[in-house]
Design a protein around this motif. Structure first.
Motif, short mmCIF file in Angstrom:
data_model
loop_
_atom_site.label_atom_id
_atom_site.label_comp_id
_atom_site.label_asym_id
_atom_site.label_seq_id
_atom_site.Cartn_x
_atom_site.Cartn_y
_atom_site.Cartn_z
N ALA A 226 64.45 61.26 -57.90
CA ALA A 226 63.64 60.05 -57.77
C ALA A 226 62.23 60.38 -57.30
CB ALA A 226 64.31 59.06 -56.83
N GLN A 227 62.12 61.29 -56.35
CA GLN A 227 60.81 61.68 -55.83
C GLN A 227 59.97 62.35 -56.91
OE1 GLN A 227 59.47 61.09 -52.76
NE2 GLN A 227 57.61 61.99 -53.56
N ALA A 228 60.57 63.25 -57.69
CA ALA A 228 59.85 63.92 -58.76
C ALA A 228 59.38 62.92 -59.81
CB ALA A 228 60.73 64.99 -59.40
N ALA A 229 60.24 61.98 -60.15
CA ALA A 229 59.86 60.94 -61.12
C ALA A 229 58.71 60.09 -60.58
CB ALA A 229 61.07 60.07 -61.45
N ASP A 230 58.78 59.76 -59.31
CA ASP A 230 57.74 58.96 -58.68
C ASP A 230 56.39 59.69 -58.71
OD1 ASP A 230 56.86 56.65 -57.03
OD2 ASP A 230 56.59 58.20 -55.50
N GLU A 231 56.41 60.99 -58.50
CA GLU A 231 55.18 61.76 -58.51
C GLU A 231 54.52 61.78 -59.89
OE1 GLU A 231 56.17 65.54 -56.79
OE2 GLU A 231 56.53 64.64 -54.83
N ARG A 232 55.28 61.51 -60.93
CA ARG A 232 54.75 61.43 -62.30
C ARG A 232 54.59 59.97 -62.73
NH1 ARG A 232 52.49 65.62 -62.13
NH2 ARG A 232 53.32 67.57 -62.91
N LYS A 233 54.54 59.08 -61.73
CA LYS A 233 54.26 57.65 -61.95
C LYS A 233 55.32 56.94 -62.77
CE LYS A 233 50.22 58.24 -60.01
NZ LYS A 233 50.31 58.47 -58.60
N ALA A 234 56.58 57.33 -62.62
CA ALA A 234 57.67 56.61 -63.27
C ALA A 234 57.75 55.20 -62.69
CB ALA A 234 58.99 57.34 -63.06
N GLY A 235 58.23 54.29 -63.50
CA GLY A 235 58.38 52.91 -63.04
C GLY A 235 59.84 52.57 -62.81
N ASP A 236 60.08 51.51 -62.06
CA ASP A 236 61.42 50.95 -61.85
C ASP A 236 62.46 52.01 -61.50
OD1 ASP A 236 60.46 48.36 -62.52
OD2 ASP A 236 60.64 48.88 -64.65
N ILE A 237 62.18 52.79 -60.49
CA ILE A 237 63.09 53.87 -60.09
C ILE A 237 64.31 53.26 -59.41
CG2 ILE A 237 63.38 55.90 -58.62
CD1 ILE A 237 60.34 56.39 -59.03
N LEU A 238 65.48 53.61 -59.94
CA LEU A 238 66.73 53.06 -59.42
C LEU A 238 67.72 54.20 -59.20
CD1 LEU A 238 68.65 50.63 -58.87
CD2 LEU A 238 69.21 50.71 -61.30
N ILE A 239 68.31 54.22 -58.03
CA ILE A 239 69.40 55.16 -57.74
C ILE A 239 70.67 54.32 -57.60
CG2 ILE A 239 70.32 56.87 -56.13
CD1 ILE A 239 67.42 57.39 -55.22
N LEU A 240 71.66 54.67 -58.40
CA LEU A 240 72.95 53.97 -58.34
C LEU A 240 74.03 54.93 -57.87
CD1 LEU A 240 73.17 51.92 -61.67
CD2 LEU A 240 73.02 51.02 -59.35
N HIS A 241 74.75 54.54 -56.83
CA HIS A 241 75.90 55.33 -56.39
C HIS A 241 77.10 54.84 -57.20
CE1 HIS A 241 79.28 56.34 -53.57
NE2 HIS A 241 78.71 57.49 -53.80
N VAL A 242 77.56 55.68 -58.12
CA VAL A 242 78.65 55.30 -59.02
C VAL A 242 79.91 56.12 -58.76
CG1 VAL A 242 77.12 54.44 -60.84
CG2 VAL A 242 77.83 56.85 -60.85
N ASN B 159 73.55 50.03 -55.46
CA ASN B 159 72.12 50.28 -55.58
C ASN B 159 71.61 50.91 -54.28
OD1 ASN B 159 69.37 50.21 -55.92
ND2 ASN B 159 69.29 48.09 -56.58
N ILE B 160 71.03 52.10 -54.39
CA ILE B 160 70.46 52.80 -53.23
C ILE B 160 68.94 52.63 -53.32
CG2 ILE B 160 70.26 54.98 -51.99
CD1 ILE B 160 73.16 53.96 -52.37
N PRO B 161 68.35 51.92 -52.39
CA PRO B 161 66.89 51.69 -52.47
C PRO B 161 66.10 53.00 -52.42
CG PRO B 161 67.91 50.27 -50.82
CD PRO B 161 68.95 51.26 -51.24
N PHE B 162 65.08 53.08 -53.26
CA PHE B 162 64.14 54.20 -53.21
C PHE B 162 62.78 53.60 -52.94
CE2 PHE B 162 60.85 56.76 -55.24
CZ PHE B 162 61.04 57.96 -54.57
N THR B 163 62.15 54.05 -51.89
CA THR B 163 60.82 53.60 -51.54
C THR B 163 59.85 54.74 -51.79
OG1 THR B 163 61.74 52.15 -49.86
CG2 THR B 163 59.38 52.61 -49.73
N SER B 164 58.89 54.48 -52.65
CA SER B 164 57.89 55.49 -52.96
C SER B 164 56.99 55.73 -51.76
CB SER B 164 57.04 55.04 -54.15
OG SER B 164 55.93 55.88 -54.31
N PRO B 165 56.74 57.00 -51.44
CA PRO B 165 55.77 57.26 -50.37
C PRO B 165 54.36 56.90 -50.81
CG PRO B 165 56.60 59.32 -51.29
CD PRO B 165 57.36 58.22 -51.93
N HIS B 166 54.17 56.68 -52.13
CA HIS B 166 52.86 56.31 -52.66
C HIS B 166 52.65 54.81 -52.69
CE1 HIS B 166 53.89 60.25 -54.61
NE2 HIS B 166 52.78 60.52 -53.96
N ALA B 167 53.70 54.03 -52.38
CA ALA B 167 53.57 52.57 -52.39
C ALA B 167 52.65 52.13 -51.26
CB ALA B 167 54.95 51.92 -52.23
#
Length: 145
Positions: free
Chosen positions: A37-53, A136-144
């Motif tokens: 999630a962090q790597a995706a965020d650093e490349r400006k990915a949108g709607d990052i979602l982590i699901l514990h399945v 749903n596991i919340p991911f908060t961008s450090p860039h937000a």
């Protein structure tokens, strides 16, 4: 559980305020999902979602689903995930599908599966709804801001 072990467990565990479920920060699968999630965020990915399945699927413990807004960005996010996970956790994906096409890249790390998708694919396949019984596991961008 002895009192000292209970205290250590509680200190390394995160409580999801929405569901009341716990996630152990020391769990390698959880760390992997967060790194993706962090790597995706650093490349400006949108709607990052982590699901514990892990409780509802034998496929993986976590899905990380992110949106890239062009095929070039989808590939860049995918490559950033590879670099971050290899650098931080010394792990390579077991399988990768869709890298050449760039509309939906699936990276299978065993315990965690990453989906990097264009908005059209994400809307059409709607993995969030299909796996909606996962947590749903919340991911908060450090860039937000």
């Amino acid at each position: 559980m002895p009192e000292q072990e209970q205290l250590i467990y509680e200190e390394s565990t995160l409580l999801d305020q929405n569901t009341g479920n716990f996630h152990n920060e020391d769990d390698r699968s959880y760390q992997l999902a967060q790194a993706i999630a962090q790597a995706a965020d650093e490349r400006k990915a949108g709607d990052i979602l982590i699901l514990h399945v892990g409780e509802v699927s034998f496929l993986a413990d976590y899905f990380v689903i992110v949106t890239g807004f062009s095929k070039v960005q989808v590939r860049a996010i995918s490559q950033a995930i590879d670099a971050e996970v290899e650098d931080e956790l010394h792990q390579l994906p077991l399988r990768v599908q869709g890298q050449a096409e760039g509309s939906w890249v699936v990276k299978d790390y065993g315990d965690v599966i990453a989906h990097v998708m264009l908005p059209e694919e994400r809307d059409f396949y709607n993995l969030e709804a299909f796996w909606g019984h996962g947590q749903n596991i919340p991911f908060t961008s450090p860039h937000a801001q």
